[in-house]
Motif scaffolding. Structure first.
Motif, mmCIF file in Angstrom:
data_model
loop_
_atom_site.group_PDB
_atom_site.id
_atom_site.type_symbol
_atom_site.label_atom_id
_atom_site.label_comp_id
_atom_site.label_asym_id
_atom_site.label_seq_id
_atom_site.Cartn_x
_atom_site.Cartn_y
_atom_site.Cartn_z
ATOM 1 N N GLU A 19 0.929 -1.188 -0.074
ATOM 2 C CA GLU A 19 0.002 -0.060 -0.086
ATOM 3 C C GLU A 19 0.912 1.131 0.130
ATOM 4 O O GLU A 19 2.002 1.223 0.121
ATOM 5 C CB GLU A 19 -0.778 -0.151 1.279
ATOM 6 C CG GLU A 19 -1.919 -1.287 1.091
ATOM 7 C CD GLU A 19 -2.793 -1.375 0.077
ATOM 8 O OE1 GLU A 19 -3.152 -0.196 -0.583
ATOM 9 O OE2 GLU A 19 -3.246 -2.488 -0.086
ATOM 10 N N SER A 20 0.209 2.309 -0.178
ATOM 11 C CA SER A 20 1.138 3.744 -0.508
ATOM 12 C C SER A 20 1.755 3.778 0.973
ATOM 13 O O SER A 20 1.188 3.422 2.136
ATOM 14 C CB SER A 20 0.060 4.827 -0.350
ATOM 15 O OG SER A 20 0.671 5.913 -1.026
ATOM 16 N N PHE B 269 -0.420 -3.446 -6.262
ATOM 17 C CA PHE B 269 0.038 -2.445 -5.438
ATOM 18 C C PHE B 269 -1.217 -1.485 -5.027
ATOM 19 O O PHE B 269 -2.172 -1.335 -6.097
ATOM 20 C CB PHE B 269 1.066 -1.811 -5.736
ATOM 21 C CG PHE B 269 2.385 -2.516 -5.931
ATOM 22 C CD1 PHE B 269 3.075 -2.823 -4.721
ATOM 23 C CD2 PHE B 269 2.655 -3.032 -7.344
ATOM 24 C CE1 PHE B 269 4.190 -3.636 -5.120
ATOM 25 C CE2 PHE B 269 3.749 -3.927 -7.267
ATOM 26 C CZ PHE B 269 4.643 -4.153 -6.407
ATOM 27 N N ASP B 270 -1.473 -0.924 -3.789
ATOM 28 C CA ASP B 270 -2.559 0.099 -3.835
ATOM 29 C C ASP B 270 -3.893 -0.430 -3.758
ATOM 30 O O ASP B 270 -4.833 0.053 -4.602
ATOM 31 C CB ASP B 270 -2.121 1.314 -4.586
ATOM 32 C CG ASP B 270 -1.236 2.209 -4.176
ATOM 33 O OD1 ASP B 270 -0.873 2.294 -3.120
ATOM 34 O OD2 ASP B 270 -0.624 2.960 -4.797
ATOM 35 N N LYS C 284 -5.959 -0.830 -1.549
ATOM 36 C CA LYS C 284 -6.806 -0.155 -0.479
ATOM 37 C C LYS C 284 -6.233 1.045 -0.575
ATOM 38 O O LYS C 284 -7.221 2.119 0.000
ATOM 39 C CB LYS C 284 -6.434 -0.837 0.911
ATOM 40 C CG LYS C 284 -7.144 -2.342 1.123
ATOM 41 C CD LYS C 284 -6.626 -2.870 2.454
ATOM 42 C CE LYS C 284 -6.955 -4.264 2.508
ATOM 43 N NZ LYS C 284 -6.270 -5.007 3.414
ATOM 44 N N SER C 285 -5.464 1.678 -0.856
ATOM 45 C CA SER C 285 -4.688 2.920 -0.817
ATOM 46 C C SER C 285 -4.610 3.550 -2.185
ATOM 47 O O SER C 285 -5.117 2.953 -3.212
ATOM 48 C CB SER C 285 -3.426 2.884 -0.072
ATOM 49 O OG SER C 285 -2.340 2.279 -0.746
ATOM 50 N N SER C 286 -4.073 4.994 -2.338
ATOM 51 C CA SER C 286 -3.657 5.314 -3.613
ATOM 52 C C SER C 286 -2.511 6.115 -3.406
ATOM 53 O O SER C 286 -2.051 6.442 -2.334
ATOM 54 C CB SER C 286 -4.754 6.188 -4.220
ATOM 55 O OG SER C 286 -5.261 7.164 -3.412
ATOM 56 N N SER C 287 -1.956 6.560 -4.551
ATOM 57 C CA SER C 287 -0.676 7.393 -4.579
ATOM 58 C C SER C 287 -0.722 8.478 -5.479
ATOM 59 O O SER C 287 -0.978 8.317 -6.496
ATOM 60 C CB SER C 287 0.593 6.211 -5.218
ATOM 61 O OG SER C 287 0.654 5.337 -3.969
ATOM 62 N N TRP C 288 -0.339 9.734 -5.010
ATOM 63 C CA TRP C 288 -0.052 10.880 -5.942
ATOM 64 C C TRP C 288 0.904 10.526 -6.791
ATOM 65 O O TRP C 288 1.778 9.882 -6.752
ATOM 66 C CB TRP C 288 0.271 12.053 -5.202
ATOM 67 C CG TRP C 288 -0.732 12.682 -4.472
ATOM 68 C CD1 TRP C 288 -0.764 12.784 -2.983
ATOM 69 C CD2 TRP C 288 -1.731 13.326 -4.809
ATOM 70 N NE1 TRP C 288 -1.752 13.553 -2.399
ATOM 71 C CE2 TRP C 288 -2.344 13.993 -3.639
ATOM 72 C CE3 TRP C 288 -2.583 13.791 -5.824
ATOM 73 C CZ2 TRP C 288 -3.527 14.783 -3.466
ATOM 74 C CZ3 TRP C 288 -3.676 14.570 -5.781
ATOM 75 C CH2 TRP C 288 -4.066 14.775 -4.725
ATOM 76 N N LEU C 289 0.666 11.084 -8.172
ATOM 77 C CA LEU C 289 1.636 10.746 -9.243
ATOM 78 C C LEU C 289 2.223 12.247 -9.563
ATOM 79 O O LEU C 289 1.372 13.263 -9.397
ATOM 80 C CB LEU C 289 1.020 10.108 -10.312
ATOM 81 C CG LEU C 289 0.474 8.754 -10.193
ATOM 82 C CD1 LEU C 289 -0.365 8.291 -11.512
ATOM 83 C CD2 LEU C 289 1.470 7.830 -9.877
ATOM 84 N N LYS C 290 3.388 12.213 -10.222
ATOM 85 C CA LYS C 290 4.078 13.550 -10.730
ATOM 86 C C LYS C 290 3.051 13.990 -11.883
ATOM 87 O O LYS C 290 2.536 13.302 -12.681
ATOM 88 C CB LYS C 290 5.121 13.278 -11.530
ATOM 89 C CG LYS C 290 5.787 14.623 -12.082
ATOM 90 C CD LYS C 290 7.346 14.288 -12.430
ATOM 91 C CE LYS C 290 7.831 15.488 -12.914
ATOM 92 N NZ LYS C 290 8.715 16.230 -12.536
ATOM 93 N N TYR D 128 -6.346 15.982 0.639
ATOM 94 C CA TYR D 128 -5.360 14.842 1.023
ATOM 95 C C TYR D 128 -6.485 13.772 1.741
ATOM 96 O O TYR D 128 -7.524 14.214 2.324
ATOM 97 C CB TYR D 128 -4.536 15.449 1.972
ATOM 98 C CG TYR D 128 -4.977 16.136 3.266
ATOM 99 C CD1 TYR D 128 -5.083 15.573 4.521
ATOM 100 C CD2 TYR D 128 -5.586 17.488 3.189
ATOM 101 C CE1 TYR D 128 -5.580 16.165 5.700
ATOM 102 C CE2 TYR D 128 -6.113 18.454 4.248
ATOM 103 C CZ TYR D 128 -5.947 17.656 5.339
ATOM 104 O OH TYR D 128 -6.407 18.097 6.702
ATOM 105 N N TYR D 129 -5.930 12.735 1.957
ATOM 106 C CA TYR D 129 -6.596 11.602 2.327
ATOM 107 C C TYR D 129 -5.823 10.613 3.175
ATOM 108 O O TYR D 129 -4.607 10.595 3.001
ATOM 109 C CB TYR D 129 -7.137 10.942 1.349
ATOM 110 C CG TYR D 129 -8.101 11.655 0.304
ATOM 111 C CD1 TYR D 129 -9.577 11.876 0.771
ATOM 112 C CD2 TYR D 129 -7.738 12.215 -0.820
ATOM 113 C CE1 TYR D 129 -10.334 12.683 -0.116
ATOM 114 C CE2 TYR D 129 -8.559 12.967 -1.655
ATOM 115 C CZ TYR D 129 -9.709 13.309 -1.327
ATOM 116 O OH TYR D 129 -10.784 14.003 -2.097
ATOM 117 N N SER D 130 -6.437 10.055 4.095
ATOM 118 C CA SER D 130 -5.618 9.191 5.377
ATOM 119 C C SER D 130 -5.214 7.834 3.971
ATOM 120 O O SER D 130 -4.104 7.395 4.918
ATOM 121 C CB SER D 130 -6.304 8.844 6.248
ATOM 122 O OG SER D 130 -7.596 8.058 5.867
ATOM 123 N N GLY D 131 -5.648 7.878 3.381
ATOM 124 C CA GLY D 131 -5.155 6.347 2.336
ATOM 125 C C GLY D 131 -4.547 6.698 1.153
ATOM 126 O O GLY D 131 -4.158 6.097 0.241
#
Length: 190
Positions: free
Chosen positions: A85-86, A138-139, A141-147, A178-181
């Motif tokens: 996860e992130s 990957f991710d 349950k979460s997510s990830s910021w990207l460039k 913004y998010y906790s996940g």
């Protein structure tokens, strides 16, 4: 006063612990770096103390960095955060400093872009994220910021990715969100 480079050198014990963790992860996930040998990776790391410091930052914030390839032109070894996860200690960040400054209430503790710069890493691009997803799932349950491309950022947005329903999705939010996940994944070339 210590120079910036001196400050970023790891003490011998930390260095040894990091090498142990990186080697174990490298050997456990050979599908991520077919054709590469640990000895070559370690030799590049030994020659780049500042990069080793950045890898340690990736590790201590929960990124589980691992080798995902080698640049054929430069010979650089490429590391990505490979945590399922992130990274846990890099969530609840808005996208960048401008977004952080725009928030009037309930400001997050940092921005993904600032945190990545402080660690000496780059935020994964959409292309890199899609390459990472070919190496595993990957991710979930979460997510990830990207460039985020400039044309999107200029309009106030930022992009992120996650994997749901067996597919990788690219989404968007206002950069000040913004998010906790949601965190970010880093890339480092050594």
């Amino acid at each position: 006063m210590k120079s910036e480079e001196t400050k970023k050198e790891l003490p011998a014990k930390q260095r040894e612990e990091l090498f142990k963790a990186l080697k174990a992860r490298f050997e456990k996930n050979m599908n991520r770096h077919k054709g590469l040998e640990w000895a070559k990776v370690q030799a590049r790391l030994d020659a780049n103390a500042g990069k080793l410091w950045s890898l340690n930052e990736m590790e201590k914030t929960g990124g589980e960095p691992d080798v995902v390839g080698q640049d054929k032109k430069t010979g650089e070894i490429i590391f990505f955060d490979c945590s399922a996860e992130s990274p846990k200690r890099r969530v609840s960040f808005c996208y960048d400093r401008e977004a952080l400054d725009e928030r009037k209430e309930h400001k997050p503790k940092n921005s993904a872009v600032d945190a990545a710069a402080a660690m000496g890493v780059e935020i994964l691009t959409e292309e890199q994220y899609l390459e990472l997803q070919k190496l595993g799932e990957f991710d979930l349950k979460s997510s990830s910021w990207l460039k985020t491309p400039d044309e999107i950022r200029k309009l106030g947005g930022a992009i992120y990715c996650d994997r749901r329903y067996g597919r990788v999705f690219v989404g968007h939010n206002g950069a000040q969100s913004y998010y906790s996940g949601r965190g970010f994944r880093g890339a480092l070339r050594v």
